[in-house]
Design a protein around this motif. Structure first.
Motif, PDB file in Angstrom:
ATOM      1  N   MET A   1       2.315   3.570   2.150  1.00  0.00           N
ATOM      2  CA  MET A   1       0.995   4.161   2.367  1.00  0.00           C
ATOM      3  C   MET A   1       0.776   5.244   1.326  1.00  0.00           C
ATOM      4  O   MET A   1       1.630   6.101   1.140  1.00  0.00           O
ATOM      5  CB  MET A   1       0.916   4.743   3.778  1.00  0.00           C
ATOM      6  N   ALA A   2      -0.364   5.208   0.641  1.00  0.00           N
ATOM      7  CA  ALA A   2      -0.538   6.148  -0.459  1.00  0.00           C
ATOM      8  C   ALA A   2      -2.005   6.369  -0.753  1.00  0.00           C
ATOM      9  O   ALA A   2      -2.873   5.569  -0.394  1.00  0.00           O
ATOM     10  CB  ALA A   2       0.172   5.623  -1.703  1.00  0.00           C
ATOM     11  N   THR A   3      -2.271   7.471  -1.445  1.00  0.00           N
ATOM     12  CA  THR A   3      -3.604   7.746  -1.952  1.00  0.00           C
ATOM     13  C   THR A   3      -3.855   6.838  -3.152  1.00  0.00           C
ATOM     14  O   THR A   3      -2.971   6.683  -4.012  1.00  0.00           O
ATOM     15  CB  THR A   3      -3.715   9.217  -2.392  1.00  0.00           C
ATOM     16  N   PRO A   4      -5.040   6.214  -3.266  1.00  0.00           N
ATOM     17  CA  PRO A   4      -5.304   5.330  -4.408  1.00  0.00           C
ATOM     18  C   PRO A   4      -5.167   6.050  -5.740  1.00  0.00           C
ATOM     19  O   PRO A   4      -5.466   7.252  -5.849  1.00  0.00           O
ATOM     20  CB  PRO A   4      -6.756   4.892  -4.176  1.00  0.00           C
ATOM     21  N   ALA A   7      -8.730   6.275 -11.717  1.00  0.00           N
ATOM     22  CA  ALA A   7      -8.956   5.305 -12.788  1.00  0.00           C
ATOM     23  C   ALA A   7      -8.059   5.588 -13.981  1.00  0.00           C
ATOM     24  O   ALA A   7      -7.435   4.680 -14.550  1.00  0.00           O
ATOM     25  CB  ALA A   7     -10.425   5.321 -13.198  1.00  0.00           C
ATOM     26  N   ALA A   8      -7.961   6.843 -14.359  1.00  0.00           N
ATOM     27  CA  ALA A   8      -7.144   7.209 -15.520  1.00  0.00           C
ATOM     28  C   ALA A   8      -5.668   6.903 -15.271  1.00  0.00           C
ATOM     29  O   ALA A   8      -4.966   6.414 -16.165  1.00  0.00           O
ATOM     30  CB  ALA A   8      -7.331   8.686 -15.847  1.00  0.00           C
ATOM     31  N   ARG A   9      -5.195   7.173 -14.060  1.00  0.00           N
ATOM     32  CA  ARG A   9      -3.779   6.932 -13.753  1.00  0.00           C
ATOM     33  C   ARG A   9      -3.479   5.435 -13.707  1.00  0.00           C
ATOM     34  O   ARG A   9      -2.404   5.000 -14.133  1.00  0.00           O
ATOM     35  CB  ARG A   9      -3.436   7.576 -12.397  1.00  0.00           C
ATOM     36  N   LEU A  10      -4.440   4.646 -13.211  1.00  0.00           N
ATOM     37  CA  LEU A  10      -4.240   3.198 -13.184  1.00  0.00           C
ATOM     38  C   LEU A  10      -4.142   2.636 -14.593  1.00  0.00           C
ATOM     39  O   LEU A  10      -3.239   1.852 -14.898  1.00  0.00           O
ATOM     40  CB  LEU A  10      -5.387   2.526 -12.424  1.00  0.00           C
ATOM     41  N   VAL A  11      -5.058   3.035 -15.464  1.00  0.00           N
ATOM     42  CA  VAL A  11      -5.028   2.562 -16.850  1.00  0.00           C
ATOM     43  C   VAL A  11      -3.703   2.945 -17.509  1.00  0.00           C
ATOM     44  O   VAL A  11      -3.073   2.135 -18.188  1.00  0.00           O
ATOM     45  CB  VAL A  11      -6.214   3.139 -17.648  1.00  0.00           C
ATOM     46  N   LYS A  12      -3.278   4.184 -17.297  1.00  0.00           N
ATOM     47  CA  LYS A  12      -2.028   4.664 -17.889  1.00  0.00           C
ATOM     48  C   LYS A  12      -0.840   3.847 -17.394  1.00  0.00           C
ATOM     49  O   LYS A  12       0.026   3.438 -18.184  1.00  0.00           O
ATOM     50  CB  LYS A  12      -1.837   6.138 -17.559  1.00  0.00           C
ATOM     51  N   PRO A  40      -5.906   4.640   3.031  1.00  0.00           N
ATOM     52  CA  PRO A  40      -4.736   4.630   2.165  1.00  0.00           C
ATOM     53  C   PRO A  40      -4.393   3.221   1.691  1.00  0.00           C
ATOM     54  O   PRO A  40      -4.665   2.247   2.385  1.00  0.00           O
ATOM     55  CB  PRO A  40      -3.622   5.187   3.051  1.00  0.00           C
ATOM     56  N   VAL A  41      -3.830   3.127   0.481  1.00  0.00           N
ATOM     57  CA  VAL A  41      -3.476   1.828  -0.073  1.00  0.00           C
ATOM     58  C   VAL A  41      -2.020   1.510   0.250  1.00  0.00           C
ATOM     59  O   VAL A  41      -1.176   2.400   0.313  1.00  0.00           O
ATOM     60  CB  VAL A  41      -3.720   1.763  -1.589  1.00  0.00           C
ATOM     61  N   ASN A  42      -1.771   0.211   0.446  1.00  0.00           N
ATOM     62  CA  ASN A  42      -0.435  -0.212   0.877  1.00  0.00           C
ATOM     63  C   ASN A  42       0.167  -1.323   0.036  1.00  0.00           C
ATOM     64  O   ASN A  42       1.351  -1.630   0.198  1.00  0.00           O
ATOM     65  CB  ASN A  42      -0.489  -0.674   2.328  1.00  0.00           C
ATOM     66  N   GLY A  43      -0.626  -1.961  -0.826  1.00  0.00           N
ATOM     67  CA  GLY A  43      -0.059  -3.059  -1.585  1.00  0.00           C
ATOM     68  C   GLY A  43      -1.021  -3.636  -2.602  1.00  0.00           C
ATOM     69  O   GLY A  43      -2.136  -3.143  -2.804  1.00  0.00           O
ATOM     70  N   VAL A  44      -0.554  -4.705  -3.245  1.00  0.00           N
ATOM     71  CA  VAL A  44      -1.294  -5.421  -4.285  1.00  0.00           C
ATOM     72  C   VAL A  44      -1.500  -6.854  -3.810  1.00  0.00           C
ATOM     73  O   VAL A  44      -0.560  -7.483  -3.315  1.00  0.00           O
ATOM     74  CB  VAL A  44      -0.514  -5.426  -5.619  1.00  0.00           C
ATOM     75  N   ARG A 157       5.449   0.791  -9.237  1.00  0.00           N
ATOM     76  CA  ARG A 157       6.146   1.963  -9.808  1.00  0.00           C
ATOM     77  C   ARG A 157       5.358   3.231  -9.506  1.00  0.00           C
ATOM     78  O   ARG A 157       5.927   4.269  -9.137  1.00  0.00           O
ATOM     79  CB  ARG A 157       6.268   1.828 -11.325  1.00  0.00           C
ATOM     80  N   ALA A 158       4.042   3.164  -9.722  1.00  0.00           N
ATOM     81  CA  ALA A 158       3.201   4.348  -9.557  1.00  0.00           C
ATOM     82  C   ALA A 158       3.242   4.882  -8.128  1.00  0.00           C
ATOM     83  O   ALA A 158       3.119   6.092  -7.905  1.00  0.00           O
ATOM     84  CB  ALA A 158       1.768   4.020  -9.963  1.00  0.00           C
ATOM     85  N   HIS A 159       3.423   3.984  -7.161  1.00  0.00           N
ATOM     86  CA  HIS A 159       3.422   4.391  -5.761  1.00  0.00           C
ATOM     87  C   HIS A 159       4.819   4.457  -5.139  1.00  0.00           C
ATOM     88  O   HIS A 159       4.960   4.877  -3.983  1.00  0.00           O
ATOM     89  CB  HIS A 159       2.571   3.422  -4.937  1.00  0.00           C
ATOM     90  N   GLY A 160       5.834   4.031  -5.884  1.00  0.00           N
ATOM     91  CA  GLY A 160       7.181   4.026  -5.329  1.00  0.00           C
ATOM     92  C   GLY A 160       7.424   2.882  -4.364  1.00  0.00           C
ATOM     93  O   GLY A 160       8.268   2.985  -3.473  1.00  0.00           O
ATOM     94  N   TRP A 161       6.711   1.764  -4.543  1.00  0.00           N
ATOM     95  CA  TRP A 161       6.864   0.594  -3.684  1.00  0.00           C
ATOM     96  C   TRP A 161       7.864  -0.385  -4.302  1.00  0.00           C
ATOM     97  O   TRP A 161       8.168  -0.308  -5.499  1.00  0.00           O
ATOM     98  CB  TRP A 161       5.537  -0.136  -3.525  1.00  0.00           C
TER      99      TRP A 161
END
Length: 293
Positions: A1-4, A7-12, A40-44, A157-161
């Motif tokens: 469970m995480a904060t989305p 945009a800048a962090r996703l591109v990076k 909250p976001v949980n997956g892809v 990686r960005a979310h530790g999943w």
């Protein structure tokens, strides 16, 4: 469970994973947040488009259609492995799915069989559409599958999943078959292996294409009686920018409708008074990006 991710962090994150990333139109502010929460976001979640062709698929996923407004995902992965970002926030991609599956994703456990549609997935999943007809015959090039692997790993990686946070649409909503053509279990193994190592690092930026826009022909060009394909091309760009004041057209003859439409474009850019008189200037013309004719 995480904060989305922003945009800048996703591109990076995507570029650090070694992906070629294209930012489509105003994707950073394009979303369906007015229709419900994002996070909250949980997956892809991975999908296939049921279309062919990169440009048309990207535009469809950005705009959507009459029955389902866009964005229809967060990014489109083309057959060459490039990622085209089309939305940032809530997107119409997951729909209602199985709450038991969501709980398994959150706990990073084995997925149960999806047998109900009782939970809003658009709130909880990043969605990526992959250009494929989904007929079981359209091939999945390795470059495209590698990009799916990298996109998923970058967000994990960005979310530790771990890899169990990545699912296919067919594992979420009963009756869905996407992505058809490879097994999500195999893809998760690839993602797990990638997460065990370091990101590939950003790729070199793609070379800029040669200029493909009409140079500014000068303000005197835009006068009564002028007939030119450039005026038609300009009018089409004004329509695309939502600045149309045309009843018919646009066409090759410079008319009052062209002037009014261009004035709307100038006002959109922040000009006013004499600076928004509808006669093109070099600065506003350059931003309009009229294609060569």
């Amino acid at each position: 469970m995480a904060t989305p991710l922003t945009a800048a962090r996703l591109v990076k994150a995507l570029r650090e994973e070694g992906l070629e990333v294209h930012e489509y139109r105003d994707w950073r502010s394009h979303n369906r947040n007015h229709k419900g929460p994002w996070g909250p976001v949980n997956g892809v979640m991975i999908h296939h488009t049921v279309t062919k062709g990169t440009s048309s698929s990207v535009e469809l996923c950005y705009r959507g259609h009459s029955a389902l407004p866009g964005p229809l995902c967060h990014g489109v992965i083309d057959k060459a492995g490039a990622v085209h970002l089309v939305g940032n926030g809530r997107a119409n991609h997951a729909g209602l799915g199985d709450g038991d599956v969501l709980r398994a994703v959150i706990g990073e456990k084995k997925l149960p069989k999806d047998n109900e549609a009782d939970t809003d997935g658009n709130r909880h999943f990043y969605g990526f559409e992959c250009v494929n007809l989904g007929d079981g015959k359209d091939p999945w090039p390795e470059a495209q599958k590698l990009a799916i692997e990298k996109v998923s790993a970058a967000i994990c990686r960005a979310h530790g999943w771990n890899e169990k946070s990545v699912i296919g649409h067919l594992e979420w909503q009963p009756g869905k078959i996407d992505p058809r053509g490879f097994a999500m279990s195999t893809m998760r193994k690839r993602i797990a292996k990638r997460l065990g190592g370091k990101p590939d690092g950003p790729t070199a930026p793609a070379p800029k294409p040669p200029a493909s826009h009409e140079p500014f022909p000068g303000a005197a060009f835009f006068r009564e009686g002028r007939n030119s394909k450039i005026i038609t091309a300009m009018g089409k760009r004004l329509v695309a920018q939502g600045c149309s004041r045309y009843q018919v057209g646009p066409g090759p003859n410079w008319t009052e409708a062209d002037r009014k439409s261009y004035a709307a474009w100038q006002r959109k850019l922040g000009y006013s008074g004499k600076d928004a008189d509808g006669i093109p200037g070099s600065a506003s013309w350059k931003k309009l990006k009229v294609p060569k004719v």
